[in-house]
Structure formats: structure tokens, C-alpha cells
Write an enzyme that holds these catalytic residues in place. Sequence first.
Site, PDB file in Angstrom:
ATOM      1  N   ASP A 102       0.853  -1.182   0.000  1.00  7.91           N
ATOM      2  CA  ASP A 102       0.000   0.000   0.000  1.00  7.91           C
ATOM      3  C   ASP A 102       0.890   1.233   0.000  1.00  7.91           C
ATOM      4  O   ASP A 102       1.669   1.441   0.942  1.00  7.91           O
ATOM      5  CB  ASP A 102      -0.885  -0.015   1.253  1.00  7.91           C
TER       6      ASP A 102
ATOM      7  N   ASN B  84       2.139   5.960  -9.948  1.00  7.88           N
ATOM      8  CA  ASN B  84       0.906   5.867 -10.722  1.00  7.88           C
ATOM      9  C   ASN B  84      -0.307   5.488  -9.875  1.00  7.88           C
ATOM     10  O   ASN B  84      -1.448   5.752 -10.287  1.00  7.88           O
ATOM     11  CB  ASN B  84       1.100   4.823 -11.835  1.00  7.88           C
TER      12      ASN B  84
ATOM     13  N   ALA C 277      -7.284  18.495  -6.983  1.00 10.27           N
ATOM     14  CA  ALA C 277      -6.467  19.198  -6.000  1.00 10.27           C
ATOM     15  C   ALA C 277      -5.261  18.361  -5.581  1.00 10.27           C
ATOM     16  O   ALA C 277      -4.152  18.883  -5.402  1.00 10.27           O
ATOM     17  CB  ALA C 277      -7.310  19.556  -4.775  1.00 10.27           C
ATOM     18  N   ALA C 278      -5.458  17.055  -5.408  1.00  9.80           N
ATOM     19  CA  ALA C 278      -4.350  16.188  -5.013  1.00  9.80           C
ATOM     20  C   ALA C 278      -3.289  16.123  -6.106  1.00  9.80           C
ATOM     21  O   ALA C 278      -2.080  16.140  -5.815  1.00  9.80           O
ATOM     22  CB  ALA C 278      -4.864  14.792  -4.686  1.00  9.80           C
ATOM     23  N   LYS C 279      -3.707  16.066  -7.344  1.00 10.13           N
ATOM     24  CA  LYS C 279      -2.734  16.009  -8.441  1.00 10.13           C
ATOM     25  C   LYS C 279      -2.012  17.349  -8.609  1.00 10.13           C
ATOM     26  O   LYS C 279      -0.827  17.383  -8.979  1.00 10.13           O
ATOM     27  CB  LYS C 279      -3.426  15.610  -9.739  1.00 10.13           C
TER      28      LYS C 279
ATOM     29  N   TYR D  29      -9.673  14.814  -6.475  1.00 14.93           N
ATOM     30  CA  TYR D  29      -8.636  14.235  -7.330  1.00 14.93           C
ATOM     31  C   TYR D  29      -7.763  15.327  -7.945  1.00 14.93           C
ATOM     32  O   TYR D  29      -6.531  15.247  -7.941  1.00 14.93           O
ATOM     33  CB  TYR D  29      -9.312  13.397  -8.421  1.00 14.93           C
TER      34      TYR D  29
END
Length: 256
Positions: free
Chosen positions: A63, A91, A164-166, A162
Site C-alpha cells: 500500500d 501511478n 487538487a491532489a494532483k 482528485y
Amino acid sequence: MNQHSISDQVVLVTGGARGLGRRISQAFLREGARVAVNYLASRAAAGELVAAHAGRAVALQGDVRSRADMERVVADAAEAFGAPVTTVVNNALVNFSFDGDARPAAGEITYRRFAEQFEGSVGGALNTVQAALGDFERAGYGRVVNIGTNLFQNPVVPYHDYTAAKAALLSLTRSLAKDLGPRGVTVNMVSGGLLRTTDASAATPQAVLDAIATGTPLGSATTPEELADAVLFFASPWSRSVAGQNLVVGGGLVMD
């Protein structure tokens, strides 16, 4: 900086058993690299990929949200191939499906969703890179390729968490590139649009994919194989003087 061909590399692909990650793993294997296929729950898919490339691929469960897991994955990869990990592709995507109709809008989304995506995209990348630093030092160089998105430049669908995290992952890409460059480690990002098709994008209606394709100068939606080839560039000697960059692979829909 010395040149290091892809066929000399030991590559760790997180989330490398399914979807885009599988295509990335296959692209490196096609070019002669040895590949550690990391997976969380896709044991059968990872095993199938490894069986097709006996001696040059190994399946390793772990993980990315756990630093201890990634330390173990890196150590097991180096032991399996008798050589240090030289290349990391971040990825892995945790608990996300590209279905715009099912995603919570601005008035509904909770910060917990953001925290989950930050933990997977940013925390996972940081855990994996930190776990690999010792191997990079032993190899004398390193390559890190983070997988991003064009949605923080062109937020056409409400994937707030998604996206914002990227975007945060791009910031991490650049700060790591600055910090690790003196050690011979390059850190870059490859950002796709909506891909036709991966497990994660399978929930996207075909009409949406068609609309995206029509809106690109090339008239097509990017395939996972096309994005995987761009990842190879950042691992190859041809990009040895490139650091902290974000390459958008989306048929020209976003030009930055």
C-alpha cells in the site's frame, strides 16, 4: 550526467497491475527493463503480467500509503533483480472512479475526500520516493515520474478532490526535483486527460469521451499506451537534463 538506457533500469511502477499502470509496466518491459509491478489488491492481474515476462518482472504487494510497505517493496525488488531500483513511476490511484455524474459537487464534497486523495497521490509518492532514495544512491542516479492530470488546467468535470491532489503532486514534483537534482535524480510529471480507456475511466460515458476527442487538435482521446510512451521519455537518457517539468499528453486539448 551519465546516460542510463531503459534496458539497464530496475523500474518500480506503483499500481502497475491494472489500467494505465499495466500499460506503463508493459512499456518498460517492451524496452527491456526489469519491472517491479506493485499492486494493492490486484494479485491475479499482477501475477498474469509477471508470468508473461518471466525473469524480468516481479509482483509485489504493498500500500503506497504505508512507508513501511514501500520500504519492503523496494527492498524486495532489489533482491529479486540483484540490483537497486533506479526508476520509480508513481501511478497508484486510491479509491477513485472517473464518473462525473457520481462525483459530489462543490456544495456537497467533504474535506475527507480531499484528505483521502492527498494521502494516496501525495503521501503515496512521497513514501515511495523516500523508500527508493537508498537504491538511487547505490545506483548513482534515479528517475522519478509522477502521473498527473490536465484537469487542474482545464477542470471540465467536478473531480475536486482528485484534481487538487494532483495539483499538489505537481508542487511536490518540482520541490523534489530541486532537492534531489544534485544527487543525480530527475523528477518529472506526465499528465493525461481522460484516457480511452482504463479501469478508472470505464465509468465515463462514451459521449463524454467522444466530446473530448472532438475538442482536441488531433481529433482523438489519448490512449493509455500513448501516455505510457511519454513516461518512457522521462526515464530515458534523452531526458537526462529535464527536471521538474509537467508534460501534458492529451492530444493538445490543453496547451501549457
